[in-house]
Design a protein around this motif. Structure first.
Motif, PDB file in Angstrom:
ATOM      1  N   TYR A  25      -7.899   6.761  10.483  1.00 28.52           N
ATOM      2  CA  TYR A  25      -7.499   5.355  10.507  1.00 28.52           C
ATOM      3  C   TYR A  25      -7.700   4.647   9.161  1.00 28.52           C
ATOM      4  O   TYR A  25      -7.623   3.428   9.086  1.00 28.52           O
ATOM      5  CB  TYR A  25      -8.229   4.617  11.629  1.00 28.52           C
ATOM      6  N   THR A  49      -9.469   0.973  12.495  1.00 28.28           N
ATOM      7  CA  THR A  49      -9.447   1.011  11.033  1.00 28.28           C
ATOM      8  C   THR A  49     -10.691   0.335  10.469  1.00 28.28           C
ATOM      9  O   THR A  49     -11.360   0.865   9.574  1.00 28.28           O
ATOM     10  CB  THR A  49      -8.172   0.311  10.506  1.00 28.28           C
ATOM     11  N   GLN A  72      -6.098  -1.524  14.569  1.00 33.60           N
ATOM     12  CA  GLN A  72      -6.742  -2.243  13.477  1.00 33.60           C
ATOM     13  C   GLN A  72      -8.255  -2.246  13.657  1.00 33.60           C
ATOM     14  O   GLN A  72      -9.014  -2.096  12.685  1.00 33.60           O
ATOM     15  CB  GLN A  72      -6.217  -3.681  13.400  1.00 33.60           C
ATOM     16  N   LEU A 100      -4.979  -7.764  10.196  1.00 33.33           N
ATOM     17  CA  LEU A 100      -3.789  -7.078   9.703  1.00 33.33           C
ATOM     18  C   LEU A 100      -3.180  -7.906   8.573  1.00 33.33           C
ATOM     19  O   LEU A 100      -3.071  -9.127   8.678  1.00 33.33           O
ATOM     20  CB  LEU A 100      -2.784  -6.868  10.839  1.00 33.33           C
ATOM     21  N   ARG A 134      -3.562   1.958   5.632  1.00 29.40           N
ATOM     22  CA  ARG A 134      -3.261   0.575   5.997  1.00 29.40           C
ATOM     23  C   ARG A 134      -2.167   0.528   7.052  1.00 29.40           C
ATOM     24  O   ARG A 134      -1.227   1.336   7.036  1.00 29.40           O
ATOM     25  CB  ARG A 134      -2.783  -0.145   4.743  1.00 29.40           C
ATOM     26  N   ILE A 135      -2.245  -0.396   7.970  1.00 30.55           N
ATOM     27  CA  ILE A 135      -1.194  -0.618   8.962  1.00 30.55           C
ATOM     28  C   ILE A 135      -0.201  -1.619   8.399  1.00 30.55           C
ATOM     29  O   ILE A 135      -0.565  -2.741   8.041  1.00 30.55           O
ATOM     30  CB  ILE A 135      -1.781  -1.136  10.288  1.00 30.55           C
TER      31      ILE A 135
END
Length: 247
Positions: A178, A171, A168, A201, A181-182
């Motif tokens: 990266y 990102t 994250q 997140l 989206r996670i």
């Protein structure tokens, strides 16, 4: 923070979909055969779910258990049929025997789904090199890839939490590979939410946690609502501990 976190729930059919929507889910992952960890659902199932709810649906494209692509031609035919039925979002992702992304299989399927948004599923947690996988897919121009579903580890979020937090941060820093989206899922517990949300997140995926009676039972709206409430609290401010809650 005031942004609503995304809650995605696995659905096997219309009954699951209706309950997930009633509980506050934002999106569904539509699959069949959870004994094989989720395979491509029949076209008729997609149509029935689409008619039952208004939620966005991400439809699994996966023919067999494991992360090998298998018969890519047949999978492309299923994807084409689902597109013809109205599917607009998908879940896919394959590895070669040495743990690298199967770029040929991904390219074949993304050509069929023609720019639709899609999630690279937990194959990333089995990759030989997570960072290299992300960068190879980015360099290959994987059209439509906007999400990685990951626990940070093949063993689940308990083991993968440090990796999720580190990814994250990458990102946020805008590192190549990266941008997607996670979407956190795989052994995810309510007790993980404070640390994950504090790191920024904001997308979460549950399956068994939405079914307190097990996979033989349908999604329980109250269980989904518990997650919705916990996410809203974790994103919006302090909340009581939920350690030990069902995952």
């Amino acid at each position: 923070m005031s942004k609503r976190a995304l809650l995605e729930v696995i659905a096997l059919g219309p009954r699951d979909a209706v309950a997930a929507q009633a509980g506050g889910a934002d999106r569904l992952e539509l699959v069949t055969d959870m004994a094989a960890d989720g395979l491509t659902p029949p076209r008729a199932t997609f149509a029935a779910v689409r008619a039952a709810v208004g939620l966005p649906l991400r439809v699994m494209l996966r023919a067999t258990d494991g992360f090998a692509a298998g018969a890519v031609g047949a999978l492309c035919e299923e994807a084409e049929a689902l597109r013809a039925e109205g599917a607009e979002e998908f879940v896919l992702g394959f590895l070669t025997p040495d743990g690298r992304p199967d770029l040929a299989a991904v390219a074949a399927l993304t050509e069929v789904i023609d720019g639709c948004r899609w999630t690279f599923h937990r194959a990333i947690d089995r990759a030989a090199d997570r960072d290299a996988l992300r960068k190879e897919l980015a360099a290959a121009g994987a059209t439509g890839l906007d999400t990685y579903l990951t626990a940070g580890s093949a063993q689940g979020v308990d083991e993968g939490l440090p990796t999720l937090l580190a990814e994250q941060a990458r990102t946020v820093a805008g590192e190549p590979g990266y941008a997607p989206r996670i979407l956190v899922g795989g052994g995810l517990g309510l007790d993980h939410l404070p640390a994950l949300c504090a790191a920024g997140l904001d997308a979460f995926h549950i399956g068994g946690a939405a079914r307190p009676a097990g996979w033989s039972a349908p999604v329980d709206a109250a269980a989904v609502a518990q997650w919705r409430t916990a996410l809203d609290r974790a994103v919006g401010g302090p909340r009581a501990s939920t350690r030990g809650a069902v995952r």
